[in-house]
Design a protein around this motif. Structure first.
Motif, PDB file in Angstrom:
ATOM      1  N   ILE A  75       0.837  -1.205   0.000  1.00  0.00           N
ATOM      2  CA  ILE A  75       0.000   0.000   0.000  1.00  0.00           C
ATOM      3  C   ILE A  75       0.867   1.249   0.000  1.00  0.00           C
ATOM      4  N   SER A  76       1.971   1.236   0.715  1.00  0.00           N
ATOM      5  CA  SER A  76       2.894   2.380   0.710  1.00  0.00           C
ATOM      6  C   SER A  76       3.425   2.641  -0.699  1.00  0.00           C
ATOM      7  N   VAL A  77       3.753   1.563  -1.414  1.00  0.00           N
ATOM      8  CA  VAL A  77       4.262   1.725  -2.780  1.00  0.00           C
ATOM      9  C   VAL A  77       3.157   2.232  -3.702  1.00  0.00           C
ATOM     10  N   TYR A 106      -6.733  -3.749   2.046  1.00  0.00           N
ATOM     11  CA  TYR A 106      -6.655  -2.407   2.634  1.00  0.00           C
ATOM     12  C   TYR A 106      -8.041  -1.772   2.709  1.00  0.00           C
ATOM     13  N   GLY A 107      -8.835  -1.975   1.681  1.00  0.00           N
ATOM     14  CA  GLY A 107     -10.191  -1.432   1.685  1.00  0.00           C
ATOM     15  C   GLY A 107     -11.032  -1.990   2.817  1.00  0.00           C
ATOM     16  N   ALA A 108     -10.778  -3.246   3.171  1.00  0.00           N
ATOM     17  CA  ALA A 108     -11.533  -3.872   4.251  1.00  0.00           C
ATOM     18  C   ALA A 108     -10.992  -3.507   5.631  1.00  0.00           C
ATOM     19  N   TYR A 109      -9.683  -3.265   5.733  1.00  0.00           N
ATOM     20  CA  TYR A 109      -9.042  -3.031   7.039  1.00  0.00           C
ATOM     21  C   TYR A 109      -8.089  -1.831   6.976  1.00  0.00           C
ATOM     22  N   PRO A 110      -8.591  -0.655   6.592  1.00  0.00           N
ATOM     23  CA  PRO A 110      -7.695   0.498   6.402  1.00  0.00           C
ATOM     24  C   PRO A 110      -6.995   0.956   7.680  1.00  0.00           C
TER      25      PRO A 110
END
Length: 140
Positions: A75-77, A106-110
């Motif tokens: 997600i950082s990249v 990420y969408g489920a556990y931001p």
């Protein structure tokens, strides 16, 4: 992961309870806590089949299957590439679908992933400050 408490009664074979107890003892946690973790992680892996969970010095975290990369790293990249998932996949030399799977997780556990990104940012700043202090000490 945070565990909410709602009672659920289930029967497990004696051998399973014994194995759970051994695993819990090795981790110095209560068997019920480990069972809660296994259920939560199992559900997440069913929902996101390219994600698994690993232990490390900073704690337990979501990692992309078949890689040594945590979801927060992908997600950082993606963020560093202005949200361009394909550019992130190209940069990481990973299949596009793997990066897309990280974005779905990420969408489920931001909040979970944002916490890991923030922890890494803070630790990076602290390490850089320590390096600068060491360089300054060498110049005395």
């Amino acid at each position: 992961m945070r565990y909410m408490s709602q009672p659920l009664s289930l029967r497990l074979p004696d051998a399973t309870v014994e194995r759970l107890g051994k695993h819990a003892n090795r981790r110095h946690i209560a068997p019920r806590t480990l069972a809660q973790r296994y259920v939560e992680e199992g559900l997440r892996m069913d929902e996101h089949p390219l994600v698994r969970f690993v232990d490390g010095p900073a704690g337990r975290r979501a990692r992309m299957l078949g890689t040594s990369l945590d979801v927060w790293e992908l997600i950082s990249v993606v963020r560093d590439n202005d949200g361009d998932v394909r550019a992130a996949a190209d940069y990481l030399e990973l299949p596009l679908g793997l990066v897309q799977a990280a974005v779905s997780y990420y969408g489920a556990y931001p909040e979970e992933i944002d916490d890991w990104i923030e922890l890494n940012r803070r630790e990076s700043q602290e390490a850089h400050a320590a390096w600068l202090a060491g360089r300054a000490a060498l110049e005395r």
